[in-house]
Write a protein that holds these residues in place. Structure first.
Motif, PDB file in Angstrom:
ATOM      1  N   GLU A 106      -9.393 111.062 -37.893  1.00  0.00           N
ATOM      2  CA  GLU A 106     -10.039 112.229 -37.300  1.00  0.00           C
ATOM      3  C   GLU A 106     -10.813 113.022 -38.354  1.00  0.00           C
ATOM      4  O   GLU A 106     -11.927 113.490 -38.100  1.00  0.00           O
ATOM      5  N   LYS A 138     -14.821 113.736 -38.274  1.00  0.00           N
ATOM      6  CA  LYS A 138     -15.412 115.080 -38.381  1.00  0.00           C
ATOM      7  C   LYS A 138     -16.386 115.144 -39.545  1.00  0.00           C
ATOM      8  O   LYS A 138     -17.458 115.743 -39.444  1.00  0.00           O
ATOM      9  N   GLU A 143     -19.666 113.468 -38.718  1.00  0.00           N
ATOM     10  CA  GLU A 143     -20.491 114.296 -37.844  1.00  0.00           C
ATOM     11  C   GLU A 143     -21.161 115.445 -38.593  1.00  0.00           C
ATOM     12  O   GLU A 143     -22.297 115.805 -38.297  1.00  0.00           O
ATOM     13  N   THR A 144     -20.462 116.043 -39.547  1.00  0.00           N
ATOM     14  CA  THR A 144     -20.987 117.237 -40.217  1.00  0.00           C
ATOM     15  C   THR A 144     -21.663 116.950 -41.556  1.00  0.00           C
ATOM     16  O   THR A 144     -22.249 117.858 -42.132  1.00  0.00           O
TER      17      THR A 144
END
Length: 130
Positions: free
Chosen positions: A76, A80, A83-84
């Motif tokens: 996870e 994240k 994505e960022t």
């Protein structure tokens, strides 16, 4: 840190600075795991996960040690981060550009001689005898 590790870190940083199109696949990612001591009120230990790139604030999350052993929290965190990462890299570049611009402005001020009022008027206020 050994000399070999320092060289690897310098090479990674050099590659990232040269490549304007850094992506998740070719960026050096830093993943941190901190396992906190077991508290009296909890039977499971708390874990703090961090993920990011060098020189930027990491993404933080937490879980228990039992959850960590499943591998899901790390997955996870990586998701994240994926994505960022473009936003993190853009922020980093903007910060570096601003820092360079500020340094250039400072060096211009230092290199530009500023005329002072004392140098503009070379009239002597001293009395002469001749």
């Amino acid at each position: 840190m050994s000399n070999k590790q320092e060289n690897i870190l310098e090479n990674v940083e050099e590659i990232e600075n040269q490549n304007p199109n850094i992506s998740f696949e070719n960026a050096a990612l830093i993943i941190g795991v901190q396992i906190l001591p077991q508290s009296e009120s909890s039977l499971d230990r708390c874990v703090i996960l961090s993920g990011g790139i060098k020189g930027e604030p990491p993404l933080l999350s937490s879980c228990t040690l039992t959850e960590l052993l499943t591998g899901i929290p790390i997955q996870e965190t990586l998701h994240k981060l994926e994505e960022t990462l473009p936003k993190i890299i853009e922020t980093s570049r903007n910060r570096k550009k601003a820092k360079q611009q500020k340094a250039q402005n400072i060096s211009k001020r230092i290199n530009t001689p500023q005329s002072s009022p004392e140098n503009r008027d070379n009239k002597s206020t001293q009395l002469t005898l001749f």
